[in-house]
Design a protein around this motif. Structure first.
Motif, PDB file in Angstrom:
ATOM      1  N   MET A 110       0.876  -1.190  -0.108  1.00 30.86           N
ATOM      2  CA  MET A 110       0.089   0.157  -0.047  1.00 30.86           C
ATOM      3  C   MET A 110       0.978   1.166   0.059  1.00 30.86           C
ATOM      4  SD  MET A 110      -3.005  -0.954  -0.382  1.00 30.86           S
ATOM      5  CE  MET A 110      -4.207  -2.163   0.303  1.00 30.86           C
ATOM      6  N   CYS A 111       1.773   1.298   0.761  1.00 34.39           N
ATOM      7  CA  CYS A 111       2.868   2.484   0.807  1.00 34.39           C
ATOM      8  C   CYS A 111       3.320   2.674  -0.420  1.00 34.39           C
ATOM      9  CB  CYS A 111       3.908   2.156   1.861  1.00 34.39           C
ATOM     10  SG  CYS A 111       4.801   3.611   2.301  1.00 34.39           S
ATOM     11  N   LYS A 112       3.690   1.517  -1.200  1.00 31.61           N
ATOM     12  CA  LYS A 112       4.457   1.673  -2.352  1.00 31.61           C
ATOM     13  C   LYS A 112       3.469   2.313  -3.696  1.00 31.61           C
ATOM     14  CE  LYS A 112       7.105  -0.938  -6.051  1.00 31.61           C
ATOM     15  NZ  LYS A 112       6.928   0.254  -6.922  1.00 31.61           N
ATOM     16  N   MET A 113       2.196   1.853  -3.300  1.00 38.36           N
ATOM     17  CA  MET A 113       1.167   2.586  -4.396  1.00 38.36           C
ATOM     18  C   MET A 113       1.072   4.161  -4.056  1.00 38.36           C
ATOM     19  SD  MET A 113      -2.010  -0.106  -3.918  1.00 38.36           S
ATOM     20  CE  MET A 113      -3.236   0.972  -4.696  1.00 38.36           C
ATOM     21  N   ALA A 114       1.202   4.534  -2.862  1.00 39.61           N
ATOM     22  CA  ALA A 114       1.284   6.090  -2.582  1.00 39.61           C
ATOM     23  C   ALA A 114       2.495   6.805  -3.012  1.00 39.61           C
ATOM     24  CB  ALA A 114       0.797   6.209  -1.024  1.00 39.61           C
ATOM     25  N   ALA A 115       3.557   5.908  -2.609  1.00 46.13           N
ATOM     26  CA  ALA A 115       4.857   6.539  -3.243  1.00 46.13           C
ATOM     27  C   ALA A 115       5.182   6.424  -4.731  1.00 46.13           C
ATOM     28  CB  ALA A 115       5.922   5.418  -2.557  1.00 46.13           C
ATOM     29  N   ASP A 116       4.461   5.745  -5.246  1.00 43.12           N
ATOM     30  CA  ASP A 116       4.442   5.592  -6.943  1.00 43.12           C
ATOM     31  C   ASP A 116       3.713   6.708  -7.555  1.00 43.12           C
ATOM     32  OD1 ASP A 116       6.156   3.211  -6.732  1.00 43.12           O
ATOM     33  OD2 ASP A 116       4.465   1.897  -7.232  1.00 43.12           O
ATOM     34  N   ALA A 117       2.746   7.042  -6.547  1.00 39.20           N
ATOM     35  CA  ALA A 117       1.835   8.107  -7.150  1.00 39.20           C
ATOM     36  C   ALA A 117       2.330   9.623  -6.697  1.00 39.20           C
ATOM     37  CB  ALA A 117       0.582   7.980  -6.335  1.00 39.20           C
ATOM     38  N   GLY A 118       3.602   9.692  -5.971  1.00 36.05           N
ATOM     39  CA  GLY A 118       4.208  10.878  -5.583  1.00 36.05           C
ATOM     40  C   GLY A 118       4.049  11.450  -4.379  1.00 36.05           C
ATOM     41  N   TRP A 119       3.416  10.610  -3.299  1.00 39.09           N
ATOM     42  CA  TRP A 119       2.932  11.003  -2.076  1.00 39.09           C
ATOM     43  C   TRP A 119       4.334  10.899  -1.298  1.00 39.09           C
ATOM     44  CZ3 TRP A 119      -1.859  11.998  -0.331  1.00 39.09           C
ATOM     45  CH2 TRP A 119      -1.957  12.183   1.043  1.00 39.09           C
ATOM     46  N   PRO A 120       4.702  12.266  -0.778  1.00 35.82           N
ATOM     47  CA  PRO A 120       5.890  12.485  -0.086  1.00 35.82           C
ATOM     48  C   PRO A 120       6.473  11.707   1.047  1.00 35.82           C
ATOM     49  CG  PRO A 120       5.128  14.828  -1.037  1.00 35.82           C
ATOM     50  CD  PRO A 120       4.270  13.518  -0.905  1.00 35.82           C
ATOM     51  N   ASP A 121       5.241  11.452   1.792  1.00 32.56           N
ATOM     52  CA  ASP A 121       5.396  10.866   3.232  1.00 32.56           C
ATOM     53  C   ASP A 121       5.757   9.124   2.874  1.00 32.56           C
ATOM     54  OD1 ASP A 121       5.426  13.033   4.718  1.00 32.56           O
ATOM     55  OD2 ASP A 121       3.170  12.815   5.219  1.00 32.56           O
ATOM     56  N   ALA A 122       4.961   8.932   1.947  1.00 36.09           N
ATOM     57  CA  ALA A 122       4.979   7.453   1.559  1.00 36.09           C
ATOM     58  C   ALA A 122       6.280   7.020   1.027  1.00 36.09           C
ATOM     59  CB  ALA A 122       3.907   7.033   0.647  1.00 36.09           C
ATOM     60  N   ILE A 123       7.070   8.162   0.232  1.00 35.80           N
ATOM     61  CA  ILE A 123       8.358   7.850  -0.228  1.00 35.80           C
ATOM     62  C   ILE A 123       9.266   7.608   0.702  1.00 35.80           C
ATOM     63  CG2 ILE A 123      10.042   8.903  -1.700  1.00 35.80           C
ATOM     64  CD1 ILE A 123       7.719  10.233  -3.523  1.00 35.80           C
ATOM     65  N   LYS A 124       9.347   8.680   1.641  1.00 31.41           N
ATOM     66  CA  LYS A 124      10.127   8.696   2.586  1.00 31.41           C
ATOM     67  C   LYS A 124      10.243   7.415   3.571  1.00 31.41           C
ATOM     68  CE  LYS A 124      10.113  13.709   3.481  1.00 31.41           C
ATOM     69  NZ  LYS A 124       9.813  14.681   4.350  1.00 31.41           N
ATOM     70  N   ARG A 125       8.974   6.882   3.980  1.00 33.11           N
ATOM     71  CA  ARG A 125       8.531   5.750   4.696  1.00 33.11           C
ATOM     72  C   ARG A 125       8.945   4.500   3.958  1.00 33.11           C
ATOM     73  NH1 ARG A 125       9.136   1.651   6.631  1.00 33.11           N
ATOM     74  NH2 ARG A 125       7.865   0.863   8.306  1.00 33.11           N
ATOM     75  N   LEU A 126       8.886   4.397   2.504  1.00 31.32           N
ATOM     76  CA  LEU A 126       9.342   3.315   1.877  1.00 31.32           C
ATOM     77  C   LEU A 126      10.771   3.062   1.911  1.00 31.32           C
ATOM     78  CD1 LEU A 126       7.772   1.049   0.187  1.00 31.32           C
ATOM     79  CD2 LEU A 126       8.333   2.672  -1.735  1.00 31.32           C
ATOM     80  N   GLU A 127      11.380   4.177   1.909  1.00 31.76           N
ATOM     81  CA  GLU A 127      12.907   4.135   1.977  1.00 31.76           C
ATOM     82  C   GLU A 127      13.533   3.520   3.236  1.00 31.76           C
ATOM     83  OE1 GLU A 127      13.959   8.348   1.520  1.00 31.76           O
ATOM     84  OE2 GLU A 127      13.857   8.106  -0.738  1.00 31.76           O
ATOM     85  N   LYS A 128      12.529   3.677   4.357  1.00 30.87           N
ATOM     86  CA  LYS A 128      12.880   2.997   5.691  1.00 30.87           C
ATOM     87  C   LYS A 128      12.738   1.233   5.487  1.00 30.87           C
ATOM     88  CE  LYS A 128      11.504   6.719   8.573  1.00 30.87           C
ATOM     89  NZ  LYS A 128      10.718   7.240   9.551  1.00 30.87           N
ATOM     90  N   GLY A 129      12.027   0.644   4.744  1.00 32.54           N
ATOM     91  CA  GLY A 129      11.847  -0.706   4.443  1.00 32.54           C
ATOM     92  C   GLY A 129      10.671  -1.064   5.358  1.00 32.54           C
ATOM     93  N   PHE A 130      10.412  -2.426   5.321  1.00 33.05           N
ATOM     94  CA  PHE A 130       9.564  -3.188   5.973  1.00 33.05           C
ATOM     95  C   PHE A 130       9.969  -4.411   6.030  1.00 33.05           C
ATOM     96  CE2 PHE A 130       6.925   0.014   3.882  1.00 33.05           C
ATOM     97  CZ  PHE A 130       6.089   0.549   4.842  1.00 33.05           C
ATOM     98  N   ASP A 131       9.758  -4.986   7.242  1.00 27.23           N
ATOM     99  CA  ASP A 131      10.349  -6.453   7.651  1.00 27.23           C
ATOM    100  C   ASP A 131       9.537  -7.469   7.012  1.00 27.23           C
ATOM    101  OD1 ASP A 131      11.726  -8.627   8.629  1.00 27.23           O
ATOM    102  OD2 ASP A 131      10.984  -8.049  10.632  1.00 27.23           O
ATOM    103  N   THR A 132       9.412  -7.657   5.766  1.00 30.98           N
ATOM    104  CA  THR A 132       8.556  -8.744   5.257  1.00 30.98           C
ATOM    105  C   THR A 132       9.216  -9.816   5.081  1.00 30.98           C
ATOM    106  OG1 THR A 132       9.743  -8.185   3.140  1.00 30.98           O
ATOM    107  CG2 THR A 132       7.557  -6.944   3.607  1.00 30.98           C
ATOM    108  N   GLU A 133      10.329 -10.023   5.781  1.00 28.75           N
ATOM    109  CA  GLU A 133      10.892 -11.549   5.794  1.00 28.75           C
ATOM    110  C   GLU A 133      10.694 -12.272   7.071  1.00 28.75           C
ATOM    111  OE1 GLU A 133      13.655 -12.378   3.776  1.00 28.75           O
ATOM    112  OE2 GLU A 133      13.115 -10.888   2.604  1.00 28.75           O
ATOM    113  N   GLY A 134      10.095 -13.318   6.975  1.00 27.22           N
ATOM    114  CA  GLY A 134       9.281 -13.843   8.323  1.00 27.22           C
ATOM    115  C   GLY A 134       9.047 -15.029   8.562  1.00 27.22           C
TER     116      GLY A 134
END
Length: 134
Positions: A110-134
């Motif tokens: 979901m964050c990537k969708m917002a980032a791809d659309a140019g949402w600045p906060d989403a771009i910043k948050r996406l750079e931090k990464g998500f722990d999707t390994e698990g």
């Protein structure tokens, strides 16, 4: 018949939804969550995607209404389907706040969708990464 007609123009449901949303958000900004619930809910029922996102967060956190995370997340997903970028980003915010119903993978998607659309906060948050390994 006079020169001027002072009849009221009937508002479209979109105009009604916008007015209700503005009313609700104004009440929220003043801290009146309980009073804001009705106009936000009515605006969401009329299809206002911003109101859907706000109502979702109200349900998730129990602000102005009883907490109902499932209903809130369902509304948030519907808001995303209708193109609300705030709602896309909200998944990352919810994940970061430990809402267990939101997985890292869903938050990242979901964050990537917002980032791809140019949402600045989403771009910043996406750079931090998500722990999707698990």
């Amino acid at each position: 018949m006079g020169l001027f007609r002072f009849g009221k123009k009937k508002q479209s449901s979109e105009e009604q939804a916008d007015m209700l949303y503005i009313e609700g958000m104004t009440l929220i900004e003043s801290g009146y969550w309980d009073t804001a619930f009705n106009p936000i809910q009515k605006a969401a029922e009329l299809g206002h995607v911003g109101a859907m996102g706000q109502l979702a967060m109200m349900y998730i956190f129990g602000k102005g209404c009883d907490e109902d995370r499932n209903k809130g997340i369902e509304l948030l997903r519907k808001s995303v389907e209708l193109g609300n970028l705030y709602s896309c980003f909200a998944f990352a915010v919810l994940y970061d706040n430990g809402i267990e119903e939101i997985t890292a993978e869903e938050a990242k998607t979901m964050c990537k969708m917002a980032a791809d659309a140019g949402w600045p906060d989403a771009i910043k948050r996406l750079e931090k990464g998500f722990d999707t390994e698990g």
